[in-house]
Design a protein around this motif. Structure first.
Motif, PDB file in Angstrom:
ATOM      1  N   GLY A   1       0.789  -1.218   0.000  1.00  0.00           N
ATOM      2  CA  GLY A   1       0.000   0.000   0.000  1.00  0.00           C
ATOM      3  C   GLY A   1       0.819   1.264   0.000  1.00  0.00           C
ATOM      4  O   GLY A   1       0.277   2.358  -0.158  1.00  0.00           O
ATOM      5  N   THR A   2       2.147   1.169   0.223  1.00  0.00           N
ATOM      6  CA  THR A   2       3.001   2.356   0.218  1.00  0.00           C
ATOM      7  C   THR A   2       3.039   2.972  -1.170  1.00  0.00           C
ATOM      8  O   THR A   2       3.176   2.270  -2.170  1.00  0.00           O
ATOM      9  CB  THR A   2       4.432   1.993   0.649  1.00  0.00           C
ATOM     10  N   ARG A   3       2.934   4.298  -1.217  1.00  0.00           N
ATOM     11  CA  ARG A   3       2.936   4.972  -2.513  1.00  0.00           C
ATOM     12  C   ARG A   3       4.351   5.377  -2.909  1.00  0.00           C
ATOM     13  O   ARG A   3       5.183   5.721  -2.080  1.00  0.00           O
ATOM     14  CB  ARG A   3       2.016   6.197  -2.489  1.00  0.00           C
ATOM     15  N   ILE A   4       4.590   5.341  -4.211  1.00  0.00           N
ATOM     16  CA  ILE A   4       5.892   5.642  -4.791  1.00  0.00           C
ATOM     17  C   ILE A   4       5.718   6.781  -5.782  1.00  0.00           C
ATOM     18  O   ILE A   4       4.804   6.750  -6.622  1.00  0.00           O
ATOM     19  CB  ILE A   4       6.468   4.408  -5.525  1.00  0.00           C
ATOM     20  N   SER A   5       6.577   7.773  -5.702  1.00  0.00           N
ATOM     21  CA  SER A   5       6.534   8.886  -6.650  1.00  0.00           C
ATOM     22  C   SER A   5       7.355   8.530  -7.872  1.00  0.00           C
ATOM     23  O   SER A   5       8.548   8.210  -7.773  1.00  0.00           O
ATOM     24  CB  SER A   5       7.088  10.158  -6.004  1.00  0.00           C
ATOM     25  N   VAL A   6       6.710   8.568  -9.037  1.00  0.00           N
ATOM     26  CA  VAL A   6       7.369   8.178 -10.284  1.00  0.00           C
ATOM     27  C   VAL A   6       7.034   9.163 -11.390  1.00  0.00           C
ATOM     28  O   VAL A   6       6.132  10.006 -11.255  1.00  0.00           O
ATOM     29  CB  VAL A   6       6.951   6.756 -10.729  1.00  0.00           C
ATOM     30  N   ILE A   7       7.754   9.028 -12.494  1.00  0.00           N
ATOM     31  CA  ILE A   7       7.469   9.791 -13.711  1.00  0.00           C
ATOM     32  C   ILE A   7       7.349   8.800 -14.859  1.00  0.00           C
ATOM     33  O   ILE A   7       8.266   8.018 -15.121  1.00  0.00           O
ATOM     34  CB  ILE A   7       8.577  10.818 -14.018  1.00  0.00           C
ATOM     35  N   PHE A   8       6.188   8.825 -15.515  1.00  0.00           N
ATOM     36  CA  PHE A   8       5.961   8.003 -16.700  1.00  0.00           C
ATOM     37  C   PHE A   8       6.302   8.824 -17.941  1.00  0.00           C
ATOM     38  O   PHE A   8       5.996  10.023 -18.001  1.00  0.00           O
ATOM     39  CB  PHE A   8       4.497   7.567 -16.785  1.00  0.00           C
ATOM     40  N   ARG A   9       6.900   8.184 -18.914  1.00  0.00           N
ATOM     41  CA  ARG A   9       7.236   8.867 -20.164  1.00  0.00           C
ATOM     42  C   ARG A   9       6.424   8.253 -21.299  1.00  0.00           C
ATOM     43  O   ARG A   9       6.251   7.037 -21.351  1.00  0.00           O
ATOM     44  CB  ARG A   9       8.728   8.730 -20.467  1.00  0.00           C
ATOM     45  N   THR A  10       5.949   9.106 -22.207  1.00  0.00           N
ATOM     46  CA  THR A  10       5.182   8.639 -23.345  1.00  0.00           C
ATOM     47  C   THR A  10       5.626   9.357 -24.613  1.00  0.00           C
ATOM     48  O   THR A  10       6.080  10.504 -24.558  1.00  0.00           O
ATOM     49  CB  THR A  10       3.672   8.867 -23.134  1.00  0.00           C
ATOM     50  N   ASP A  11       5.509   8.682 -25.726  1.00  0.00           N
ATOM     51  CA  ASP A  11       5.741   9.324 -27.021  1.00  0.00           C
ATOM     52  C   ASP A  11       4.440   9.856 -27.601  1.00  0.00           C
ATOM     53  O   ASP A  11       4.425  10.431 -28.688  1.00  0.00           O
ATOM     54  CB  ASP A  11       6.374   8.334 -28.005  1.00  0.00           C
ATOM     55  N   GLY A  12       3.343   9.625 -26.882  1.00  0.00           N
ATOM     56  CA  GLY A  12       2.036  10.083 -27.344  1.00  0.00           C
ATOM     57  C   GLY A  12       1.578  11.314 -26.590  1.00  0.00           C
ATOM     58  O   GLY A  12       2.366  12.212 -26.269  1.00  0.00           O
ATOM     59  N   SER A  13       0.297  11.347 -26.256  1.00  0.00           N
ATOM     60  CA  SER A  13      -0.305  12.498 -25.594  1.00  0.00           C
ATOM     61  C   SER A  13      -0.120  12.389 -24.078  1.00  0.00           C
ATOM     62  O   SER A  13      -0.509  11.372 -23.479  1.00  0.00           O
ATOM     63  CB  SER A  13      -1.787  12.577 -25.933  1.00  0.00           C
ATOM     64  N   THR A  14       0.463  13.421 -23.485  1.00  0.00           N
ATOM     65  CA  THR A  14       0.621  13.421 -22.028  1.00  0.00           C
ATOM     66  C   THR A  14      -0.732  13.535 -21.334  1.00  0.00           C
ATOM     67  O   THR A  14      -0.929  12.959 -20.259  1.00  0.00           O
ATOM     68  CB  THR A  14       1.544  14.562 -21.575  1.00  0.00           C
ATOM     69  N   ASP A  15      -1.644  14.282 -21.938  1.00  0.00           N
ATOM     70  CA  ASP A  15      -2.980  14.406 -21.343  1.00  0.00           C
ATOM     71  C   ASP A  15      -3.687  13.054 -21.312  1.00  0.00           C
ATOM     72  O   ASP A  15      -4.339  12.696 -20.319  1.00  0.00           O
ATOM     73  CB  ASP A  15      -3.815  15.417 -22.126  1.00  0.00           C
ATOM     74  N   GLN A  16      -3.563  12.298 -22.408  1.00  0.00           N
ATOM     75  CA  GLN A  16      -4.198  10.971 -22.458  1.00  0.00           C
ATOM     76  C   GLN A  16      -3.573  10.044 -21.430  1.00  0.00           C
ATOM     77  O   GLN A  16      -4.288   9.324 -20.713  1.00  0.00           O
ATOM     78  CB  GLN A  16      -4.054  10.382 -23.859  1.00  0.00           C
ATOM     79  N   LEU A  17      -2.231  10.077 -21.331  1.00  0.00           N
ATOM     80  CA  LEU A  17      -1.572   9.219 -20.354  1.00  0.00           C
ATOM     81  C   LEU A  17      -1.942   9.616 -18.929  1.00  0.00           C
ATOM     82  O   LEU A  17      -2.150   8.763 -18.068  1.00  0.00           O
ATOM     83  CB  LEU A  17      -0.055   9.279 -20.533  1.00  0.00           C
ATOM     84  N   ALA A  18      -2.045  10.922 -18.683  1.00  0.00           N
ATOM     85  CA  ALA A  18      -2.430  11.385 -17.349  1.00  0.00           C
ATOM     86  C   ALA A  18      -3.804  10.871 -16.973  1.00  0.00           C
ATOM     87  O   ALA A  18      -4.051  10.471 -15.823  1.00  0.00           O
ATOM     88  CB  ALA A  18      -2.394  12.913 -17.307  1.00  0.00           C
ATOM     89  N   THR A  19      -4.713  10.834 -17.947  1.00  0.00           N
ATOM     90  CA  THR A  19      -6.056  10.305 -17.695  1.00  0.00           C
ATOM     91  C   THR A  19      -6.001   8.822 -17.362  1.00  0.00           C
ATOM     92  O   THR A  19      -6.677   8.348 -16.435  1.00  0.00           O
ATOM     93  CB  THR A  19      -6.947  10.529 -18.935  1.00  0.00           C
TER      94      THR A  19
END
Length: 276
Positions: free
Chosen positions: A1-19
């Motif tokens: 249950g511990t949360r981890i701060s990460v950064i995802f990278r995409t070659d597509g739309s950041t808005d779509q990935l954020a959703t």
């Protein structure tokens, strides 16, 4: 249950990935458009599932940043150097031989230096010696130094704080702001500032003008209008000190106004190994 701060990278739309990341149940989700990324706080299970998302190219830890610190050995060396220098923490006055001039009474007392730059901020290190500020810029308005460069230059010239001393610690300073918030300026504004300096030199006791700005266009000093203005100031009894610029060993590094003018005192620097 511990949360981890990460950064995802995409070659597509950041808005779509954020959703997609938010739909998975992640929290603190926000897009980092300049790197095509999405930052989020996720559990290990959420991370496992999102790492298989077709829109995710890679995942990195959102690492914490730490301020650079000095070890105790380095602090002790600095304290020893301070004791040797009488508490002065700045090295350049010693490199320039300024203490010898101070002993002879040459400390800037009674002299005004006009600083043509991004302005000079009010600071205790100037001890009320920054007497006047004028806006000569056509790229932005105001007299405040929103860039910092002019204040930094003024500190080298005449700062006088606890442990930090400029070359002429009793000099009066006058600010002629020509640079905008981003440090950009026009040669015509510098010329106008030099003309103002000549017109008001007796009123303010201006003996020296400092221009730590360099033209981006190489040209001969025989035809450059900024060089012509520098020479006119010199002919009117004002010492003009200018920076060599940041062109290093470039082919035309010495061909930029006002550093290329023989009537100016052009100041350059070397690194600790003697490299230009």
């Amino acid at each position: 249950g511990t949360r981890i701060s990460v950064i995802f990278r995409t070659d597509g739309s950041t808005d779509q990935l954020a959703t997609e990341v938010a739909t998975e149940g992640a929290t603190d989700v926000y897009a980092l458009d300049m790197i095509g990324g999405v930052a989020a706080s996720v559990t290990a299970d959420q991370l496992d599932r999102l790492s298989h998302d077709d829109d995710v190219e890679w995942v990195a830890l959102d690492a914490e940043m730490a301020s650079s610190g000095k070890g105790e050995d380095e602090r002790e060396r600095e304290r020893e150097q301070d004791r040797e220098r009488g508490g002065i923490k700045t090295a350049y006055p010693f490199a320039a031989g300024a203490p010898g001039a101070w002993s002879a009474g040459a400390n800037g007392d009674g002299v005004t230096v006009a600083v043509i730059d991004s302005g000079i901020s009010e600071h205790s290190d100037f001890q009320g010696r920054a007497h006047a500020r004028f806006d000569m810029s056509s790229v932005s308005n105001g007299v405040k130094d929103r860039n910092g460069h002019g204040t930094y230059v003024a500190g080298i010239i005449g700062g006088r704080g606890k442990g930090y001393v400029g070359i002429a610690p009793r000099v009066n300073l006058l600010s002629l702001r020509v640079s905008g918030d981003d440090g950009a300026a026009l040669a015509s504004d510098v010329v106008a500032a030099l003309q103002w300096t000549v017109d008001h030199k007796d009123e303010y006791g201006i003996r020296v003008v400092n221009i730590s700005l360099t033209s981006t266009v190489p040209d001969s000093y025989k035809q450059d209008p900024l060089d012509a203005a520098v020479e006119q100031a010199w002919f009117h009894g004002i010492v003009v000190v200018v920076s060599a610029g940041n062109y290093g060993t470039d082919t035309f590094s010495a061909d930029h106004a006002p550093a290329n003018d023989p009537y100016a005192i052009t100041v350059g620097a070397f690194d600790d190994m003697g490299t230009a």
